[in-house]
Design a protein around this motif. Sequence first.
Motif, PDB file in Angstrom:
ATOM      1  N   ASN A 118     -32.745  22.903  16.643  1.00 30.27           N
ATOM      2  CA  ASN A 118     -33.590  24.020  17.087  1.00 30.27           C
ATOM      3  C   ASN A 118     -33.699  23.941  18.604  1.00 30.27           C
ATOM      4  N   ASN A 119     -32.769  24.628  19.262  1.00 28.01           N
ATOM      5  CA  ASN A 119     -32.676  24.507  20.724  1.00 28.01           C
ATOM      6  C   ASN A 119     -33.111  25.774  21.462  1.00 28.01           C
ATOM      7  N   ALA A 120     -32.875  26.953  20.866  1.00 34.48           N
ATOM      8  CA  ALA A 120     -33.096  28.211  21.595  1.00 34.48           C
ATOM      9  C   ALA A 120     -34.498  28.285  22.165  1.00 34.48           C
ATOM     10  N   ALA A 149     -48.323  29.917  27.834  1.00 31.12           N
ATOM     11  CA  ALA A 149     -47.607  30.351  26.619  1.00 31.12           C
ATOM     12  C   ALA A 149     -46.429  29.422  26.349  1.00 31.12           C
ATOM     13  N   TYR A 150     -45.722  29.036  27.413  1.00 30.76           N
ATOM     14  CA  TYR A 150     -44.582  28.126  27.246  1.00 30.76           C
ATOM     15  C   TYR A 150     -45.077  26.762  26.746  1.00 30.76           C
ATOM     16  N   ALA A 151     -46.137  26.254  27.400  1.00 29.70           N
ATOM     17  CA  ALA A 151     -46.669  24.931  27.028  1.00 29.70           C
ATOM     18  C   ALA A 151     -47.137  24.932  25.577  1.00 29.70           C
ATOM     19  N   GLY A 201     -35.937  17.886  33.132  1.00 29.16           N
ATOM     20  CA  GLY A 201     -35.895  19.159  33.856  1.00 29.16           C
ATOM     21  C   GLY A 201     -34.429  19.503  34.030  1.00 29.16           C
ATOM     22  N   VAL A 202     -33.970  20.559  33.364  1.00 26.75           N
ATOM     23  CA  VAL A 202     -32.531  20.840  33.282  1.00 26.75           C
ATOM     24  C   VAL A 202     -32.174  22.143  34.010  1.00 26.75           C
ATOM     25  N   ASP A 203     -31.092  22.085  34.758  1.00 25.84           N
ATOM     26  CA  ASP A 203     -30.616  23.261  35.479  1.00 25.84           C
ATOM     27  C   ASP A 203     -29.921  24.206  34.484  1.00 25.84           C
ATOM     28  N   SER A 204     -30.654  25.231  34.046  1.00 29.50           N
ATOM     29  CA  SER A 204     -30.097  26.141  33.036  1.00 29.50           C
ATOM     30  C   SER A 204     -30.616  27.552  33.274  1.00 29.50           C
ATOM     31  N   GLU A 205     -30.181  28.427  32.395  1.00 33.63           N
ATOM     32  CA  GLU A 205     -30.569  29.847  32.486  1.00 33.63           C
ATOM     33  C   GLU A 205     -32.063  30.077  32.210  1.00 33.63           C
TER      34      GLU A 205
HETATM   35  N1  LIG Z   1     -34.238  23.663  31.179  1.00 31.70           N
HETATM   36  C1  LIG Z   1     -35.260  22.786  31.140  1.00 31.70           C
HETATM   37  O1  LIG Z   1     -35.665  22.183  32.173  1.00 31.70           O
HETATM   38  C2  LIG Z   1     -35.957  22.496  29.845  1.00 31.70           C
HETATM   39  C3  LIG Z   1     -36.957  21.510  29.829  1.00 31.70           C
HETATM   40  C4  LIG Z   1     -37.594  21.223  28.632  1.00 31.70           C
HETATM   41  C5  LIG Z   1     -37.223  21.893  27.471  1.00 31.70           C
HETATM   42  N2  LIG Z   1     -36.255  22.847  27.520  1.00 31.70           N
HETATM   43  C6  LIG Z   1     -35.901  23.540  26.282  1.00 31.70           C
HETATM   44  O2  LIG Z   1     -34.518  23.465  26.075  1.00 31.70           O
HETATM   45  C7  LIG Z   1     -34.095  24.528  25.223  1.00 31.70           C
HETATM   46  C8  LIG Z   1     -32.811  25.131  25.752  1.00 31.70           C
HETATM   47  O3  LIG Z   1     -33.069  25.772  26.977  1.00 31.70           O
HETATM   48  P1  LIG Z   1     -32.062  25.759  28.219  1.00 31.70           P
HETATM   49  O4  LIG Z   1     -32.774  25.085  29.321  1.00 31.70           O
HETATM   50  O5  LIG Z   1     -30.726  25.280  27.810  1.00 31.70           O
HETATM   51  O6  LIG Z   1     -32.065  27.332  28.576  1.00 31.70           O
HETATM   52  P2  LIG Z   1     -30.955  28.471  28.403  1.00 31.70           P
HETATM   53  O7  LIG Z   1     -29.688  28.086  29.080  1.00 31.70           O
HETATM   54  O8  LIG Z   1     -31.627  29.724  28.841  1.00 31.70           O
HETATM   55  O9  LIG Z   1     -30.677  28.512  26.852  1.00 31.70           O
HETATM   56  C9  LIG Z   1     -31.573  29.109  25.964  1.00 31.70           C
HETATM   57  C10 LIG Z   1     -30.809  29.679  24.809  1.00 31.70           C
HETATM   58  O10 LIG Z   1     -31.752  30.276  23.910  1.00 31.70           O
HETATM   59  C11 LIG Z   1     -31.261  31.556  23.581  1.00 31.70           C
HETATM   60  N3  LIG Z   1     -32.305  32.484  23.146  1.00 31.70           N
HETATM   61  C12 LIG Z   1     -33.298  33.037  23.886  1.00 31.70           C
HETATM   62  N4  LIG Z   1     -33.991  33.907  23.141  1.00 31.70           N
HETATM   63  C13 LIG Z   1     -33.431  33.907  21.908  1.00 31.70           C
HETATM   64  C14 LIG Z   1     -33.685  34.601  20.704  1.00 31.70           C
HETATM   65  N5  LIG Z   1     -34.640  35.538  20.617  1.00 31.70           N
HETATM   66  N6  LIG Z   1     -32.918  34.347  19.624  1.00 31.70           N
HETATM   67  C15 LIG Z   1     -31.935  33.450  19.691  1.00 31.70           C
HETATM   68  N7  LIG Z   1     -31.608  32.776  20.806  1.00 31.70           N
HETATM   69  C16 LIG Z   1     -32.371  32.999  21.899  1.00 31.70           C
HETATM   70  C17 LIG Z   1     -30.596  32.043  24.839  1.00 31.70           C
HETATM   71  O11 LIG Z   1     -29.747  33.167  24.547  1.00 31.70           O
HETATM   72  P3  LIG Z   1     -29.346  34.246  25.700  1.00 31.70           P
HETATM   73  O12 LIG Z   1     -28.257  33.599  26.506  1.00 31.70           O
HETATM   74  O13 LIG Z   1     -28.904  35.406  24.911  1.00 31.70           O
HETATM   75  O14 LIG Z   1     -30.588  34.480  26.493  1.00 31.70           O
HETATM   76  C18 LIG Z   1     -29.833  30.789  25.231  1.00 31.70           C
HETATM   77  O15 LIG Z   1     -28.672  30.673  24.465  1.00 31.70           O
HETATM   78  C19 LIG Z   1     -35.288  25.474  25.156  1.00 31.70           C
HETATM   79  O16 LIG Z   1     -35.959  25.302  23.928  1.00 31.70           O
HETATM   80  C20 LIG Z   1     -36.190  25.025  26.297  1.00 31.70           C
HETATM   81  O17 LIG Z   1     -37.547  25.299  26.049  1.00 31.70           O
HETATM   82  C21 LIG Z   1     -35.611  23.156  28.677  1.00 31.70           C
END
Ligand SMILES: NC(=O)c1ccc[n+]([C@@H]2O[C@H](COP(=O)([O-])OP(=O)(O)OC[C@H]3O[C@@H](n4cnc5c(N)ncnc54)[C@H](OP(=O)(O)O)[C@@H]3O)[C@@H](O)[C@H]2O)c1
Length: 292
Positions: free
Chosen positions: A88-90, A167-169, A199-203
Amino acid sequence: MMKKIALITGANSGIGLATALDLVRTGVTVCLACRNMSKAEAARQQILQAVPTATVELYQLDLASFESIHQMVAAFKQNHKCLDVLINNAGIAPLNQQFTQNGFELQFGVNYLGAFLLTHLLLPLLEAAVPVSGEARIIHVASIAHMLGQLNEASFCGKTPYSPASAYAQSKLCNLMFNFALARRLPKGVTTQAFHPGGVDSEIWRDLPRLVYLLLRLFLISPERAGIMAVDLAVGSAHKGETGGYYSVQWPRPISRIARDIQKQDWLYDKSCELSGIDGIKAAMYQEMVLS
Ligand SMILES: NC(=O)c1ccc[n+]([C@@H]2O[C@H](COP(=O)([O-])OP(=O)(O)OC[C@H]3O[C@@H](n4cnc5c(N)ncnc54)[C@H](OP(=O)(O)O)[C@@H]3O)[C@@H](O)[C@H]2O)c1
């Protein structure tokens, strides 16, 4: 030997894609469950370019729609009788308030409630993997941000002023509490783990003002680093049989008092069953597990 099958939500970018790329290298069939099929296809091509022997399947999944979640599970069941790993990543972190198709605040709905429903709908397939593979694993991508989270029922449907950070927290707190509640309910052989990817560099930062993002980026790690932990938890032999754990790519790794509160975990579990229209795992089954 049958190839193991893993399903990753939001696998077209960031941590999900990095995890998928690493996981196919271990010989696992990877199913990318994504809301945008062109992005999903681009991700599949990227994976196949890196690992031409990889088996990659695509499924359409919008976690902001219960209907889409049910449809995705139905499509998956047509192709598979069991599932070894669910990740469960999304996740999403919009700055403005939005809602799911079922009327929930988007971060609560997508980051948590959608994953809650998906996990329960896939549970029979995870259970079916146990006699074949000896186990099945569920992984939740949680966050250290849960430390700032509070449970506020009124906010589940957006009936409070919107703060994107709160909301995120809250949504990430729910991920972690679900992990703990699930660990006390799952049938033998099916395990659940959560982790903070760092803390990950992502979208996920896409809505931040450019300058803020560029400053923040100095402190962010690559999705690949986070993916290593996801893969380890998903298939690593060191974690076999382990359940209800919470890991972190970066230290410290605190767990908030609310997250640890068993009564609040159970309240959230029951409430989430009600909100997503499912029965959940019966307490009787949990009692049997505990006593056996
Ligand atoms: N980046 C960080 O620093 C960080 C830190 C802690 C936790 N996290 C967690 O890591 C997880 C992955 O995030 P990420 O950093 O890799 O960000 P990301 O690159 O934005 O990836 C998020 C993914 O979730 C998908 N998504 C968003 N809304 C959706 C929906 N309604 N239905 C299905 N898929 C959906 C996005 O699809 P689209 O491309 O279509 O938008 C994308 O594929 C998240 O749960 C985030 O909370 C991230």
